[in-house]
Design a protein around this motif. Structure first.
Motif, PDB file in Angstrom:
ATOM      1  N   PHE A 111     -28.073  22.697 -77.714  1.00  0.00           N
ATOM      2  CA  PHE A 111     -29.139  23.337 -76.951  1.00  0.00           C
ATOM      3  C   PHE A 111     -29.079  22.943 -75.485  1.00  0.00           C
ATOM      4  O   PHE A 111     -28.377  22.016 -75.094  1.00  0.00           O
ATOM      5  CB  PHE A 111     -30.499  22.931 -77.518  1.00  0.00           C
ATOM      6  N   ASN A 119     -49.058  37.776 -81.350  1.00  0.00           N
ATOM      7  CA  ASN A 119     -50.396  38.383 -81.359  1.00  0.00           C
ATOM      8  C   ASN A 119     -50.348  39.894 -81.198  1.00  0.00           C
ATOM      9  O   ASN A 119     -51.099  40.481 -80.435  1.00  0.00           O
ATOM     10  CB  ASN A 119     -51.267  37.780 -80.257  1.00  0.00           C
ATOM     11  N   GLN A 145     -29.024  31.523 -80.762  1.00  0.00           N
ATOM     12  CA  GLN A 145     -29.734  30.904 -81.886  1.00  0.00           C
ATOM     13  C   GLN A 145     -29.546  31.690 -83.179  1.00  0.00           C
ATOM     14  O   GLN A 145     -29.865  31.216 -84.253  1.00  0.00           O
ATOM     15  CB  GLN A 145     -31.224  30.764 -81.577  1.00  0.00           C
ATOM     16  N   LEU A 186     -30.527  29.971 -86.912  1.00  0.00           N
ATOM     17  CA  LEU A 186     -31.841  29.399 -86.628  1.00  0.00           C
ATOM     18  C   LEU A 186     -32.878  30.504 -86.481  1.00  0.00           C
ATOM     19  O   LEU A 186     -34.030  30.330 -86.821  1.00  0.00           O
ATOM     20  CB  LEU A 186     -31.802  28.555 -85.353  1.00  0.00           C
ATOM     21  N   LEU A 187     -32.464  31.644 -85.953  1.00  0.00           N
ATOM     22  CA  LEU A 187     -33.345  32.803 -85.874  1.00  0.00           C
ATOM     23  C   LEU A 187     -32.785  33.886 -86.784  1.00  0.00           C
ATOM     24  O   LEU A 187     -31.583  34.010 -86.950  1.00  0.00           O
ATOM     25  CB  LEU A 187     -33.422  33.325 -84.432  1.00  0.00           C
ATOM     26  N   LYS A 244     -35.470  22.635 -84.034  1.00  0.00           N
ATOM     27  CA  LYS A 244     -34.292  23.501 -84.078  1.00  0.00           C
ATOM     28  C   LYS A 244     -33.031  22.707 -83.770  1.00  0.00           C
ATOM     29  O   LYS A 244     -32.013  22.862 -84.445  1.00  0.00           O
ATOM     30  CB  LYS A 244     -34.446  24.634 -83.070  1.00  0.00           C
ATOM     31  N   ALA A 245     -33.113  21.856 -82.742  1.00  0.00           N
ATOM     32  CA  ALA A 245     -31.926  21.094 -82.350  1.00  0.00           C
ATOM     33  C   ALA A 245     -31.485  20.181 -83.489  1.00  0.00           C
ATOM     34  O   ALA A 245     -30.290  20.041 -83.744  1.00  0.00           O
ATOM     35  CB  ALA A 245     -32.226  20.273 -81.097  1.00  0.00           C
TER      36      ALA A 245
END
Lengths: 285, 267
Positions: A88, A14, A49, A54-55, B179-180
């Motif tokens: 994770f 935001n 990540q 993933l990122l 994600k996992a």
């Protein structure tokens, strides 16, 4: 080998921007355990990540064996995720299949392995984490907390990754389970020749097993080095709300008193043995 | 991707609209919704649209943020529109195989689309300017009379509060599980519809399990604090009507007067 080059990631929410990680440079060597240490919110989880894509970073690059993981012509994201297996925090919450066997088989199945290959990988992965054969046909929800976690780690190992990244693998386990899981990770690293990245907020946890430590604070890497190098910087670590292991503190005190304790002692057992052997007991006191 | 849902989201602010008593806002919303269904001519929309624009301006919520909520119902609006264009009898506009579009249908479709969009804007304005907790407090207070006939109003309100409270938590959890599973080579974006539906299983099962676990933990935590439901329960934040609420209700009455006049205008 993974080379992280001036990696920066900013979260936008935001219109509010928060720098999660800033200009990270780090090399993860082959066949060794690299520990990333930092207190909660220091950017450890954001950093790892990125390792399997993933990122996406705002700037910077990650080289996996010399190839940029963002270069889709040379390597697909799916292949990156196979080579860099990411476990994770609390991985047991991702278990979903009817049996442990099927859950471990999920990743190899996604990568199109044949039935025989899957079978072989599942058994190897289960063995690598120390999961009993008899548990494979059970429902994952029947297992104990520590076993569930082992099953989840096996689920990632079954991809045959080259690098295994674990986010707080021992979080929430009892001391016995904690020690066991760290022992298994050390074994995986040495026996399967897999590089391991271990994320933790506790020095105590990584002191005995890590070959290299990177300390993170406020989204930056403040220091890297071998455990013995890192543990001499007590003051700096305390400023980052981190602590060195208690046994290291004691040995440091001994060194201040002029007793030359070897640099490579990190576990209580080794320290006790060394002290018993080298410091004479004064019966008169 | 999950963050795009504006429907039912709160936009932090300190405007007059935010400060209104939730009961006032709920009543006004209901009144506006009813009036939207009673409007029969195009002119009738004008006062409502002006009123909504003024409210959005006052509330300080960015206009685009409100409109973004409409994206979620785009498909619904389109289907409604198409059905109306083709299935209304009247003067033929054009023919397309067995389908016949009519001018009457076109006008009715436009009417429906405007109506649905306004309905969504009205309701999302309520949720954008009222925190979920305030909203359920307001509903509970408004439904209080039903307690006389033994309706468990407080329990309903509590269930709603809990449900709303856990939406962000569960969204976060979904993101984590997705994600996992992608880290294990799961693919949610390509393949046939059936394959993509199947790809949801590794997300939904862990999600349900953790939702049940959370529910269980919450129930135990509530019991530990001797939660007993309605009896003798007091509130930390009492609801109070202020002059702002009177003003808002007055404005809405004026709006309805205008609407009544506008309805009378013939094109």
């Amino acid at each position: 080998m993974i080379e992280i080059k001036s990696l920066t990631h900013t979260y936008k929410n935001n219109g509010v921007r928060t720098d999660a990680i800033k200009d990270i440079n780090l090399t993860i060597p082959d066949g060794k355990i690299t520990a990333i240490i930092g207190h909660t919110g220091s950017g450890k989880s954001t950093l790892i990540q990125h390792l399997n894509g993933l990122l996406k970073p705002d700037s910077g690059d990650i080289l996996l064996d010399g190839i940029s993981i963002y270069d889709s012509k040379k390597i697909s994201m799916k292949e990156v995720r196979r080579k860099v297996g990411l476990v994770f925090q609390y991985p047991e919450y991702q278990l979903f299949e009817e049996t442990v066997y099927k859950d471990i088989a999920f990743a190899p199945k996604n990568y199109g392995c044949t039935k025989e290959e899957i079978d072989e990988r599942v058994h190897l992965a289960a063995k690598a984490v120390g999961l009993k054969e008899s548990n494979l046909q059970k429902s994952p929800f029947e297992l104990s907390g520590g076993q569930k976690r082992k099953a989840a780690i096996a689920g990632v190992l079954a991809m045959k990754p080259e690098v295994l990244v674990l986010d707080e693998p021992a979080a929430g386990l009892d001391p016995f389970g904690r020690e066991k899981i760290l022992y298994e990770i050390g074994k995986i690293c040495s026996e399967e020749a897999i590089s391991v990245v271990l994320v933790s907020h506790s020095m105590e946890e990584v002191a005995t097993c890590a070959h290299k430590i990177a300390v993170m604070h406020g989204g930056e890497i403040k220091m890297t080095g071998s455990p013995s190098e890192i543990f001499t910087k007590v003051k700096e670590l305390e400023q980052m709300r981190l602590d060195i292991p208690q046994i290291t503190k004691i040995l440091n005190e001994l060194r201040l008193k002029g007793i030359s304790v070897p640099e490579d002692i990190f576990s209580v057992k080794e320290a006790a043995n060394w002290i018993l052997k080298n410091i004479p007991v004064n019966k008169g006191n | 991707m999950l963050k795009d849902i504006t429907l039912g989201q709160y936009y932090k602010g300190d405007s007059a609209v935010h400060k209104l008593d939730p009961r006032t806002k709920i009543l006004i919303t209901i009144a506006l919704l009813v009036s939207l269904f009673m409007i029969k001519s195009w002119w009738g929309f004008l006062p409502v649209v002006l009123f909504l624009l003024a409210t959005i301006f006052l509330s300080g919520v960015p206009f685009l943020f409100v409109v973004k909520g409409l994206k979620a119902i785009a498909v619904l609006v389109m289907i409604t529109g198409l059905f109306n264009v083709f299935l209304t009898d009247g003067t033929v506009w054009f023919k397309f195989y067995f389908l016949t579009a009519t001018y009457e249908g076109l006008s009715l479709a436009g009417f429906m689309v405007v109506r649905i969009c306004l309905l969504i804007v009205v309701t999302s304005l309520l949720t954008l300017t009222t925190t979920p907790i305030m909203l359920t407090d307001g509903i509970e207070s408004l439904l209080k009379p039903l307690k006389k006939i033994k309706v468990p109003v407080h329990e309903f309100a509590m269930m709603m509060t809990i449900a709303l409270r856990f939406i962000p938590t569960i969204m976060e959890e979904t993101d984590k599980i997705m994600k996992a599973q992608s880290a294990r080579g799961a693919d949610f974006e390509t393949g046939s519809l059936l394959k993509r539906a199947k790809a949801l299983i590794p997300i939904l099962i862990p999600l349900f399990i953790s939702a049940f676990r959370r529910a269980d933990e919450l129930a135990v935590a509530m019991e530990c604090r001797c939660y007993h439901g309605d009896t003798n329960r007091t509130k930390m934040k009492q609801l109070h009507y202020t002059w702002l609420d009177c003003l808002a209700l007055l404005l809405v009455l004026v709006l309805f007067a205008f609407q009544f006049i506008a309805e009378g205008i013939k094109i």
